[in-house]
Motif scaffolding. Structure first.
Motif: not given
Lengths: 115, 111
Positions: B88, B45, B38, B34, B36, B104, A104, B86, B43, B48, A106
Motif C-alpha cells: 500500500l 510500515f 499488508q 509512505l 506499507y 494497493g 501510523y 498487498i 498494514p 516514509m 495499525f
C-alpha cells in the motif's frame, strides 16, 4: 499498550442491527484514525481524532456511522442499522505525531460481516 | 480531489525476480509518502519519504520519491515467497491529518 488493540477481531451481525467496534491506541499517541477496507480494495478513510480538537469526520459514508474517543484514548466506532455493504475490515491506527508523519501503527482490524 | 494511484494492481513473479511497484499521486500541500506491507490484516510500515531523489533502503527493499513527477517506486530484489502481500502506498497532506491510500498492489511470489 505495546500496540494498537482492536476488538472484536471478527463480528457477524444481522442486517439492521447496530454494532460497536473498539480501538485501544498506543499509550501516548494523540492521533487516532479509523479506516475501512473492503475486499480487494485499498484503505478508505473514515474519521480522525487529534487530541481535544474536533474530529475530522469527512470520510464517514453515512449518518449511520459515528465514532467517539473518550478521554483521549479508547475509541468506539458505531454503525447503526447495518447494511450488507458495510461488510469490510475496519482498521484503527494511531500515531504519536499528528498527521502520521512518523508513520501510523495499525491494529489488526475487525472483520465485520453483515448477513 | 486528492488521490493516489498504484500500479500494477496485481503481479505474479517467481522467487528471485526483481519487482517494481509504482505509486503516483495528486495532493495539495504534500508532506510525505509512505509505503506499507499488508499480509493479514494490519498494514506494517515500510518507508516514509519526504524528499526527492533520496533512496530509502531496508534489506532487499528500496524506495525513492520524485516530487517533480509526483510518483514513487518500491523495488524488491531477489523476491521470496514471504514477500507475497498487498503493498500500500499512502500520501500525507499537511492540510489534514489523514493518509490517503492507493488501491494497493497484490504481489504473489511463486516458489
Amino acid at each position: 499498550g505495546a500496540g494498537v488493540s482492536q476488538s472484536p477481531s471478527n463480528k457477524v451481525t444481522e442486517k439492521g442491527k447496530d454494532v460497536e467496534l473498539r480501538c485501544d491506541p498506543i499509550s501516548g499517541h494523540t492521533a487516532l484514525y479509523w479506516y475501512r477496507q473492503s475486499l480487494g480494495q485499498g484503505l478508505e478513510f473514515l474519521i480522525y481524532f487529534q487530541g481535544n480538537s474536533a474530529p475530522d469526520k469527512s470520510g464517514l459514508p453515512s449518518d449511520r456511522f459515528s465514532a467517539e474517543r473518550t478521554g483521549g484514548s479508547v475509541s468506539t466506532l458505531t454503525i447503526q442499522r447495518t447494511q450488507q455493504e458495510d461488510s469490510a475490515v475496519y482498521l484503527c491506527a494511531s500515531s504519536l505525531v499528528p498527521g502520521g508523519l512518523g508513520g501510523y501503527t495499525f491494529g489488526s482490524g475487525t472483520r465485520l460481516t453483515v448477513v | 480531489e486528492d488521490k493516489v494511484v498504484q500500479s500494477p494492481l496485481s503481479l505474479v513473479v517467481h522467487e528471485g525476480d526483481t519487482v517494481t511497484l509504482n505509486c503516483s499521486y495528486e495532493v495539495t500541500n504534500f508532506r510525505s509518502l509512505l509505503w506499507y506491507k499488508q499480509e493479514k490484516k494490519a498494514p506494517t510500515f515500510l518507508f516514509m519519504l519526504t524528499s526527492s531523489g533520496i533512496e530509502k533502503k531496508s534489506g532487499r527493499l528500496s524506495s525513492i520519491l520524485d516530487k517533480k513527477e509526483l510518483f514513487s517506486i518500491l523495488n524488491i530484489t531477489a523476491t521470496q515467497t514471504g514477500d507475497s502481500a498487498i503493498y500500500l502506498c499512502a500520501v500525507n497532506s499537511s492540510n489534514t491529518g489523514k493518509l490517503i491510500f492507493g488501491q494497493g498492489t497484490t504481489l504473489q511470489v511463486k516458489p
